[in-house]
Write a protein that holds these residues in place. Structure first.
Motif, PDB file in Angstrom:
ATOM      1  N   ALA A   1      15.355 -67.528 -39.733  1.00  0.00           N
ATOM      2  CA  ALA A   1      15.417 -66.856 -41.028  1.00  0.00           C
ATOM      3  C   ALA A   1      16.802 -66.259 -41.262  1.00  0.00           C
ATOM      4  O   ALA A   1      17.357 -66.355 -42.370  1.00  0.00           O
ATOM      5  CB  ALA A   1      14.343 -65.769 -41.104  1.00  0.00           C
ATOM      6  N   LEU A   2      17.374 -65.650 -40.220  1.00  0.00           N
ATOM      7  CA  LEU A   2      18.714 -65.065 -40.351  1.00  0.00           C
ATOM      8  C   LEU A   2      19.741 -66.133 -40.718  1.00  0.00           C
ATOM      9  O   LEU A   2      20.650 -65.892 -41.530  1.00  0.00           O
ATOM     10  CB  LEU A   2      19.116 -64.379 -39.038  1.00  0.00           C
ATOM     11  N   LYS A   3      19.598 -67.298 -40.120  1.00  0.00           N
ATOM     12  CA  LYS A   3      20.542 -68.390 -40.399  1.00  0.00           C
ATOM     13  C   LYS A   3      20.518 -68.777 -41.875  1.00  0.00           C
ATOM     14  O   LYS A   3      21.551 -69.108 -42.467  1.00  0.00           O
ATOM     15  CB  LYS A   3      20.211 -69.605 -39.520  1.00  0.00           C
ATOM     16  N   LYS A   4      19.352 -68.727 -42.483  1.00  0.00           N
ATOM     17  CA  LYS A   4      19.220 -69.096 -43.897  1.00  0.00           C
ATOM     18  C   LYS A   4      19.585 -67.954 -44.843  1.00  0.00           C
ATOM     19  O   LYS A   4      20.099 -68.184 -45.946  1.00  0.00           O
ATOM     20  CB  LYS A   4      17.783 -69.548 -44.181  1.00  0.00           C
ATOM     21  N   LEU A   5      19.315 -66.718 -44.436  1.00  0.00           N
ATOM     22  CA  LEU A   5      19.442 -65.587 -45.349  1.00  0.00           C
ATOM     23  C   LEU A   5      20.788 -64.865 -45.258  1.00  0.00           C
ATOM     24  O   LEU A   5      21.236 -64.269 -46.244  1.00  0.00           O
ATOM     25  CB  LEU A   5      18.320 -64.574 -45.078  1.00  0.00           C
ATOM     26  N   TRP A   6      21.423 -64.886 -44.078  1.00  0.00           N
ATOM     27  CA  TRP A   6      22.664 -64.132 -43.911  1.00  0.00           C
ATOM     28  C   TRP A   6      23.819 -64.800 -44.653  1.00  0.00           C
ATOM     29  O   TRP A   6      23.915 -66.027 -44.718  1.00  0.00           O
ATOM     30  CB  TRP A   6      23.021 -64.019 -42.438  1.00  0.00           C
ATOM     31  N   ARG A   7      24.695 -63.990 -45.187  1.00  0.00           N
ATOM     32  CA  ARG A   7      25.939 -64.478 -45.785  1.00  0.00           C
ATOM     33  C   ARG A   7      26.989 -63.386 -45.634  1.00  0.00           C
ATOM     34  O   ARG A   7      26.658 -62.196 -45.505  1.00  0.00           O
ATOM     35  CB  ARG A   7      25.742 -64.842 -47.260  1.00  0.00           C
TER      36      ARG A   7
END
Length: 275
Positions: free
Chosen positions: A197-203
């Protein structure tokens, strides 16, 4: 009383007044080893903490942990706290044998305070991570018996020459190995799902509100697939523990703010079933 043994009053006074290491852990191990985090009695029920996440955002670093502790297939506690402020600028989250982990964190907090009093200055952020690694290495014998403690450490370095590099995250293994992480990381039984989830949501450049939401949403995704990770409990008013470390120090995010964040996540998920 005039005991002259390591654990007695005279022995402790001798160690306390003698010149030596700035490490409180070394002092305690020599003066009163029975007070060190130790073995769990035979037959004791071992509870385990589960999922911790951390991510870097525009102002610093955020760390969050779910509230569930498990004992085998049972929920041992619904509102355990696994994320702690260890000093003015650093945070630790714990996974693994919960009782042992909390004892180690408490000792670590005293370790940092002791160093500052003896040396007159705080450890650097790297130094704090190194001290924690040493303490985890000291627990290796217990880890080999199933009492593993795996922390996640994060903090803000107020002395960093480049503010963009001030926030850092470190992961560890049971042997005391210390590993700097980029951008975000997760540990615990639900870490595989949280990290996805972090990989998809973090920016890059997330603001405070967005960073808190990413942390909570990644824990929500972990709870969706890992039975040992507890999701937000609106009925009981139990929400993840979320803490921040910035140039202004550490801060715990209040339950009112988290309740609003959780409801926004649930509303979005209800509009996209199966996401």
């Amino acid at each position: 009383m005039n005991h002259d043994r390591a654990g007695g009053p005279t022995g402790i006074l001798r160690f306390a007044t003698a010149p030596g290491s700035s490490s409180f852990t070394e002092f305690l191990a020599a003066a009163a080893p029975e007070l060190m985090p130790g073995k769990v009695p035979d037959g004791a029920v071992i509870t385990h903490g589960t999922t911790i996440v951390s991510l870097i955002y525009a102002d610093g670093v955020v760390m969050a942990g779910d509230r569930r502790a498990t004992a085998g297939n049972l929920i041992a506690q619904r509102d355990i706290e696994k994320v702690f402020a260890t000093d003015d600028y650093s945070l630790v989250g714990i996974a693994g044998a919960a009782g042992m982990a909390v004892e180690i964190v408490r000792l670590y907090i005293v370790e940092l305070e002791h160093y500052e009093k003896i040396e007159g200055t705080q450890l650097t952020l790297d130094g704090k991570a190194n001290r924690l690694a040493t303490m985890i290495r000291g627990n290796l014998a217990e880890a080999m018996q199933g009492l593993a403690v795996v922390p996640l450490f994060a903090g803000y370095d107020p002395d960093a020459t480049d503010p963009a590099e001030a926030a850092k995250i470190y992961s560890f293994d049971v042997t005391g190995g210390r590993y700097p992480e980029q951008y975000y990381h997760s540990i615990g039984s639900g870490s595989l799902f949280a990290r996805g989830a972090l990989k998809k949501l973090w920016r890059p450049g997330l603001d405070r509100a967005a960073a808190v939401r990413v942390a909570v949403e990644s824990l929500y995704d972990a709870a969706d697939d890992d039975s040992a990770t507890g999701g937000p409990d609106i009925t009981r008013g139990i929400y993840p523990v979320v803490r921040l470390a910035t140039a202004n120090g550490t801060e715990r995010v209040g339950d009112d703010e988290l309740a609003a964040t959780v409801r926004a996540i649930l509303d979005d998920r209800a509009a996209r079933p199966g996401s």
